[in-house]
Design an enzyme around this catalytic site. Structure first.
Site, PDB file in Angstrom:
ATOM      1  N   CYS A 115       0.868  -1.176   0.000  1.00 40.92           N
ATOM      2  CA  CYS A 115       0.000   0.000   0.000  1.00 40.92           C
ATOM      3  C   CYS A 115       0.905   1.226   0.000  1.00 40.92           C
ATOM      4  O   CYS A 115       2.127   1.136   0.061  1.00 40.92           O
ATOM      5  CB  CYS A 115      -0.929  -0.013   1.206  1.00 40.92           C
ATOM      6  SG  CYS A 115      -0.060   0.040   2.758  1.00 40.92           S
ATOM      7  N   ASP A 123       5.732 -11.915   6.951  1.00 40.10           N
ATOM      8  CA  ASP A 123       6.668 -13.004   7.277  1.00 40.10           C
ATOM      9  C   ASP A 123       6.654 -13.353   8.760  1.00 40.10           C
ATOM     10  O   ASP A 123       6.747 -14.540   9.139  1.00 40.10           O
ATOM     11  CB  ASP A 123       8.080 -12.643   6.822  1.00 40.10           C
ATOM     12  CG  ASP A 123       8.570 -11.340   7.441  1.00 40.10           C
ATOM     13  OD1 ASP A 123       7.868 -10.322   7.313  1.00 40.10           O
ATOM     14  OD2 ASP A 123       9.617 -11.352   8.100  1.00 40.10           O
ATOM     15  N   ILE A 328       9.041   3.250  11.426  1.00 43.30           N
ATOM     16  CA  ILE A 328       8.152   2.086  11.278  1.00 43.30           C
ATOM     17  C   ILE A 328       7.877   1.789   9.803  1.00 43.30           C
ATOM     18  O   ILE A 328       8.019   0.665   9.334  1.00 43.30           O
ATOM     19  CB  ILE A 328       6.815   2.320  12.020  1.00 43.30           C
ATOM     20  CG1 ILE A 328       7.054   2.761  13.465  1.00 43.30           C
ATOM     21  CG2 ILE A 328       5.944   1.064  11.959  1.00 43.30           C
ATOM     22  CD1 ILE A 328       7.675   1.729  14.356  1.00 43.30           C
ATOM     23  N   ARG A 398     -12.169   5.493   5.740  1.00 42.97           N
ATOM     24  CA  ARG A 398     -11.723   4.171   6.197  1.00 42.97           C
ATOM     25  C   ARG A 398     -11.457   4.189   7.692  1.00 42.97           C
ATOM     26  O   ARG A 398     -11.664   3.197   8.384  1.00 42.97           O
ATOM     27  CB  ARG A 398     -10.424   3.780   5.478  1.00 42.97           C
ATOM     28  CG  ARG A 398     -10.605   3.349   4.049  1.00 42.97           C
ATOM     29  CD  ARG A 398      -9.335   2.722   3.552  1.00 42.97           C
ATOM     30  NE  ARG A 398      -8.878   1.705   4.504  1.00 42.97           N
ATOM     31  CZ  ARG A 398      -7.668   1.156   4.466  1.00 42.97           C
ATOM     32  NH1 ARG A 398      -6.813   1.524   3.542  1.00 42.97           N
ATOM     33  NH2 ARG A 398      -7.325   0.241   5.352  1.00 42.97           N
TER      34      ARG A 398
END
Ligand code: EPZ
Length: 420
Positions: A115, A123, A328, A398
Site C-alpha cells: 500500500c 513473514d 516504522i 476508512r
C-alpha cells in the site's frame, strides 16, 4: 468520489467525543470467530474498514447484527476461506488468519497487497504460525495455513522494524486454543493489543503480559461468548489535538485514556502546545510559543507512526527547522508532495523529512492517498488561506468516523461534496 472543501483560517473551539478505536475493533471482531457462542462488541466505529471486516465475517458464515456502535456476532458454523474481493480492500483482513487457524486448524486468506505507506510483509505472522506447528503455503495470491493440531511454543516476533501489532494479535488468537503454553517474545505493546487480550480473557482465554514485550498464553479447550466495550481511538484523539494546535482557540478531546496518547501530548508540549489533562479529557490551546521539533516514530509507547503525517502538517507552519524520522514505515510520506502544493517547505532525505516552517499555507486541490496522510491534508487546510479541496476522501472514511462533521462542530468551515 466525494470531496471535502475546507475554507481555512477559522479557529476551532469546543469539545469532541472520541469514537471507538478502529485498530482495536478490527482484531476484536476477528476474535469472535474463536467461539460458537454469541459475542457483543460495543463502541465499534462506523467506518469502511469495520464494514469490510463484518463483510468477511458474514462471508465466512457468521451471523452479524449491527445497531449503531454495537455489533453482535454468532460464529456458530463457519468456513475457513476469506474472500479475495473483500480481503484485498483492507490489509488488516490478515488478522482473521489467527482465529481461523485457532478455531478451524486451517485458513486461506488472500495475501495483503502493498500500500502507499510501503511494503506490508507478513513473514513474522507466518513464522509465528509455523512455530505453533502449522504448515504455511503461499499459492495463487493466497496464504494457506493448516495444522492437525497447534502446540504452544516460544516465538520471537521482532522484525527489523520492531514488533508487529497485527502479528502479535494473530499469534494470540492462534495460541489461545493450542495445546500447552505459548510465549511471544518481542510482542507489540500497543493499547489495542491489550484490548484484544482483555477481550480474549473475557472469552475464557488465559493470557498474561499483554502490554509488555513478553506475552504468555496458556491454551484452553474452548472459548465462550462475551460482551466488550472497545477502547477509545488514540489516533483520532491525537488528530484532533493537532487540529487544536494548528488553529484552535481551545478544544477539548473527551473520552480518551491520557496514557494512550502520552507520546503525542509530550510531542505537542515540546513544540509549544502544552495540554491540560483532566480525568479522561484533554484540552489544548495555542499559547503563541510554537517552536520546531525533532521527532521520531517508534513502537508504542513511542510516538506512533499513525500520527507522523498529522505532525508534519503542524510543523510545516511552526517557526524553525523540524526533523521528522519515520522508523516504522520509512516510505510513509505520501503527504509531503501534497503539503508542498499548499506551500509547505519540506525535503525528504530517506526516511527523514526536514521541514522549514512557513508563515502561511495556501489552499489548493490536493489528493488523499492513505488514511493518515489524508487527515494531515485536512488539518493543513484548516490553517491555509483560501479553499483546500481534498479528493479521494474514501481514504479518510476508512479510519475516521464523521471527521468533517466533528470538525464542523468545532467551528471549521468544512463541507463534503457528494460525488455527482
Ligand atoms: C498496525 O498495522 C496498524 N493497523 C497500523 O495502522 C499501524 O501503522 C501499525 O500497526 C504500526 O503501529 C492496524 O492495527 C489495523 P506492523 P500492522 O505489523 O500490524 C513490519 C492506520 O493508519 N512487518 O506493526 O500491519 C512492517 O512492514 C494503520 O490505522 C514485517 O516486517 O503493522 C512495519 O515496517 C496504518 N513483517 C513494521 O513491521 C511482518 O510480518 C510494523 O508493522 C509484519 C510487519
Amino acid at each position: 468520489m466525494d470531496k471535502i472543501l475546507i475554507h481555512g483560517g477559522h479557529p476551532l473551539s469546543g469539545s469532541i467525543k472520541v469514537s471507538g478505536s478502529k485498530n482495536s475493533s478490527l482484531p476484536i471482531l476477528a476474535a469472535t470467530l474463536l467461539t460458537r457462542e454469541p459475542c457483543v462488541v460495543h463502541g465499534v466505529p462506523d467506518l469502511s474498514d469495520t464494514h469490510y471486516m463484518l463483510q468477511i465475517l458474514i462471508h465466512l458464515g457468521a451471523q452479524v447484527e449491527r445497531a449503531s456502535g454495537t455489533v453482535s456476532v454468532s460464529a456458530d458454523n463457519i468456513g475457513s476461506v476469506a474472500p479475495y474481493d473483500v480481503v484485498r480492500k483492507m490489509r488488516a483482513s490478515i488478522c482473521v488468519l489467527g482465529p481461523l487457524l485457532g478455531r478451524c486448524k486451517e485458513a486461506t486468506v488472500s495475501l495483503p497487497g502493498g500500500c502507499v505507506i510501503g511494503d506490508r510483509p507478513i513473514d513474522l505472522h507466518l513464522k509465528g504460525f509455523e512455530g505453533l506447528g502449522a504448515a504455511v503455503r503461499v499459492e495463487g495470491g493466497n496464504v494457506k495455513v493448516f495444522a492437525p493440531k497447534l502446540t504452544g511454543a516460544v516465538i520471537n516476533l521482532r522484525g527489523k522494524f520492531g514488533p508487529t501489532v497485527l502479528g502479535t494479535d494473530n499469534m494470540m488468537m492462534a495460541a489461545v486454543l493450542a495445546d500447552g503454553v505459548t510465549v511471544i517474545e518481542g510482542a507489540a505493546q500497543e493499547p489495542e493489543v491489550v484490548d484484544l487480550a482483555n477481550f480474549l480473557n473475557k472469552m475464557g482465554a488465559k493470557i498474561e503480559g499483554a502490554g509488555t514485550r513478553r506475552i504468555i498464553i496458556e491454551g484452553v479447550a474452548a472459548l465462550h461468548g462475551t460482551e466488550h466495550d472497545v477502547i477509545p481511538d488514540r489516533i483520532e484523539a491525537g488528530t484532533f489535538l493537532v487540529a487544536g494546535a494548528i488553529c484552535g482557540q481551545g478544544i477539548t478531546v473527551k473520552r480518551i485514556e491520557p496514557e494512550h496518547v502520552r507520546s503525542i501530548t509530550d510531542a505537542l508540549a515540546s513544540c509549544g502546545f502544552p495540554v491540560n489533562i483532566a480525568d479522561h479529557a484533554i484540552s489544548i490551546s495555542p499559547n503563541g510559543e510554537a517552536k520546531a521539533l525533532e521527532l521520531t516514530t517508534d513502537p508504542y509507547p513511542g510516538f506512533p507512526s499513525d500520527m507522523q503525517a498529522q505532525m508534519c502538517a503542524l510543523l510545516s507552519t511552526t517557526d524553525g527547522i523540524s526533523v521528522v524520522t519515520e522508523n516504522i514505515f520509512p516510505q510513509r510520506y505520501m503527504h509531503v508532495a501534497e503539503l508542498k502544493r499548499m506551500g509547505a517547505q519540506m525535503q525528504l532525505e530517506g526516511a527523514t523529512a526536514v521541514i522549514q516552517g512557513v508563515d502561511r499555507l495556501f489552499g489548493a486541490p490536493v489528493m488523499a492517498s492513505d488514511l493518515r496522510a489524508s487527515a494531515a491534508l485536512v488539518l493543513a487546510g484548516l490553517k491555509a488561506d483560501g479553499i483546500t479541496e481534498v479528493s479521494r476522501v474514501y481514504h479518510i472514511d476508512r479510519g475516521y468516523e464523521r471527521l468533517d462533521e466533528k470538525l464542523s462542530e468545532l467551528g471549521a468551515h468544512i463541507e463534503r461534496v457528494k460525488a455527482a
